[in-house]
Scaffold this active site. Structure first.
Site, PDB file in Angstrom:
ATOM      1  N   SER A 166      -3.003   0.565   3.053  1.00  0.00           N
ATOM      2  CA  SER A 166      -3.481  -0.696   2.480  1.00  0.00           C
ATOM      3  C   SER A 166      -4.816  -1.117   3.089  1.00  0.00           C
ATOM      4  CB  SER A 166      -2.438  -1.782   2.766  1.00  0.00           C
ATOM      5  OG  SER A 166      -2.949  -3.066   2.516  1.00  0.00           O
ATOM      6  N   TYR A 182      -8.557  -3.504  -2.112  1.00  0.00           N
ATOM      7  CA  TYR A 182      -8.695  -4.854  -2.660  1.00  0.00           C
ATOM      8  C   TYR A 182     -10.176  -5.137  -2.751  1.00  0.00           C
ATOM      9  CZ  TYR A 182      -3.836  -6.275  -2.054  1.00  0.00           C
ATOM     10  OH  TYR A 182      -2.484  -6.396  -2.159  1.00  0.00           O
ATOM     11  N   THR A 224      -5.914  -2.053  -6.508  1.00  0.00           N
ATOM     12  CA  THR A 224      -4.908  -3.061  -6.878  1.00  0.00           C
ATOM     13  C   THR A 224      -5.584  -4.112  -7.740  1.00  0.00           C
ATOM     14  OG1 THR A 224      -3.628  -2.652  -4.887  1.00  0.00           O
ATOM     15  CG2 THR A 224      -3.257  -4.749  -5.986  1.00  0.00           C
ATOM     16  N   LYS A 226      -3.399  -0.033  -9.929  1.00  0.00           N
ATOM     17  CA  LYS A 226      -2.043  -0.504  -9.600  1.00  0.00           C
ATOM     18  C   LYS A 226      -1.879  -1.974  -9.958  1.00  0.00           C
ATOM     19  CE  LYS A 226       1.225  -0.996  -5.787  1.00  0.00           C
ATOM     20  NZ  LYS A 226       1.133  -2.439  -5.486  1.00  0.00           N
ATOM     21  N   HIS A 243       3.751  -6.175  -8.421  1.00  0.00           N
ATOM     22  CA  HIS A 243       3.520  -6.395  -6.988  1.00  0.00           C
ATOM     23  C   HIS A 243       4.832  -6.746  -6.284  1.00  0.00           C
ATOM     24  CE1 HIS A 243      -0.231  -6.715  -4.489  1.00  0.00           C
ATOM     25  NE2 HIS A 243       0.667  -7.078  -3.604  1.00  0.00           N
TER      26      HIS A 243
HETATM   27  C1  GLV Z   1      -0.223  -8.061  -0.324  1.00  0.00           C
HETATM   28  O1  GLV Z   1      -0.412  -7.117  -1.022  1.00  0.00           O
HETATM   29  C2  GLV Z   1       0.993  -8.793  -0.338  1.00  0.00           C
HETATM   30  O2  GLV Z   1       1.734  -8.681  -1.327  1.00  0.00           O
HETATM   31  O3  GLV Z   1       1.263  -9.498   0.643  1.00  0.00           O
END
Ligand code: GLV
Length: 378
Positions: free
Chosen positions: A107, A130, A156, A252, A276
């Protein structure tokens, strides 16, 4: 770990061993958690056809994921703050994935940096991006992923505004943790966690600190993300990212068929059907409900990956039966990481592998390629 028989056992260990705010950060969802629950409930409602007297002696889970061989159709999803679940969490989760022959996704919001992970694992991993307001920083971040030889970029697309997670606010979730009295008592009962995190390389966002202005004294994660995430992000930015990133691109967070169509036109090789993990748009359909229509519409043009509520090999089988090529797991392996470090992540993968193998056998299926909706009782 002999007494650990399922992902829920790892979840219970995770809850006991890791401070409440980090367990809840991983475990909980946004607002009323309707979508979080729907992800699980809709998967559980899918029933299999039990088939008998079929030779299932040659079952084989191997497959390819974006053209690369994998031991099974499973990917470790990007999850923020792994290094707060266990010291050096990103490195050890990546090692467990690579030992099991499946991809690991790092991430942007990781504790260990891209470079930390690259220096401590044997093979390339995927990097999740991100997009933040500072495009110079984002370009540099993509260049760092290229330099680290990351083998796919996972963009994402569903977190440009942040769904509120009530638990994070109630728990005073911060990175690094602030030492309040109640946290002190919580930490005091988790000495192994404290020792592991103190031994870890870092205790804040390794990809950002020192690279992005204002992140040297980071306190509240939510406050910081609220100012840094770029709400202008749109399809043109995907072109911009493609002009910098030469490798495989995965989008994603697609849940709608029209967005799936746009994704297919964007030049990305794959998309992940995902809400998510019920952490963003509360009230959105479950991922498994959204999957079939997206597969029907764009499945011939892109590889369709699935994420949302996967806690077992049975769930992987369900998603594959509805057209997904592979599944991502998030919480399922984070429970392993928090509950048992590298061995815990390996255990989570192993549990899902064995469940999938058994489920295939009881459905009369020998290969991943054979799995389609004929295995379902509908
Ligand atoms: C970040 O991707 C979260 O969902 O905290």
């Amino acid at each position: 770990m002999k007494h650990i028989t399922c992902i829920e056992d790892l979840r219970q260990l995770h809850m006991r061993r890791v401070p409440r705010m980090f367990f809840d950060y991983a475990d909980r969802g946004s607002y009323s958690e309707d979508t979080l629950r729907a992800n699980r409930a809709d998967l559980e409602a899918i029933k299999f056809r039990q088939r008998v007297l079929v030779d299932v002696s040659k079952r084989d889970l191997s497959t390819t994921i974006l053209g690369e061989p994998a031991s099974m159709p499973l990917i470790l999803a990007p999850v923020g703050l792994l290094g707060m679940q266990h010291g050096d969490g990103e490195i050890i989760a990546c090692r467990a994935a690579q030992a099991a022959g499946i991809p690991f996704t790092l991430s942007t919001m990781s504790i260990c940096s891209i470079e930390d992970v690259a220096a401590n694992v044997a093979k390339p991993f995927w990097f999740q991006l991100y997009v933040m307001k500072d495009r110079g920083f984002i370009k540099a971040l993509i260049e760092r992923a290229i330099a680290a030889k990351c083998s796919a970029l996972v963009l994402t697309v569903d977190l440009q505004v942040i769904g509120q997670r009530h638990a994070d606010i109630k728990n005073g979730m911060t990175v690094p943790p602030e030492w309040t009295l109640s946290k002190f008592f919580d930490f005091a009962t988790k000495p192994a966690w404290v020792a592991g995190v103190l031994r870890g390389k870092r205790r804040t966002f390794g990809n950002l600190v020192g690279h992005l202005k204002g992140t040297d004294d980071i306190t509240a994660l939510a406050a910081w993300t609220a100012t840094q995430f770029d709400t202008t992000l749109n399809w043109k930015d995907v072109d911009w990212i493609r002009s910098i990133w030469p490798g495989k691109l995965i989008l994603k967070g697609i849940l709608d068929v029209e967005d799936g169509n746009e994704a297919a036109k964007s030049g990305a090789q794959a998309l992940v059907v995902s809400n998510h993990g019920g952490r963003q748009l509360d009230g959105a359909p479950s991922s498994i409900e959204a999957l079939p229509e997206i597969v029907d519409t764009v499945g011939s043009r892109m590889e369709i990956l699935f994420d949302g509520g996967v806690r077992s090999g049975q769930d992987v089988m369900r998603a594959l039966a509805l057209g997904a090529k592979s599944c991502m797991i998030g919480r399922a392996y984070v429970h392993g990481l928090g509950g048992g470090g590298e061995a815990g992540v390996a255990k989570a993968i192993d549990i899902i592998r064995n469940e999938l193998l058994t489920t295939m056998g009881l459905c009369g299926v020998n290969t991943i390629a054979e799995i389609d909706d004929h295995v379902l009782a509908i």
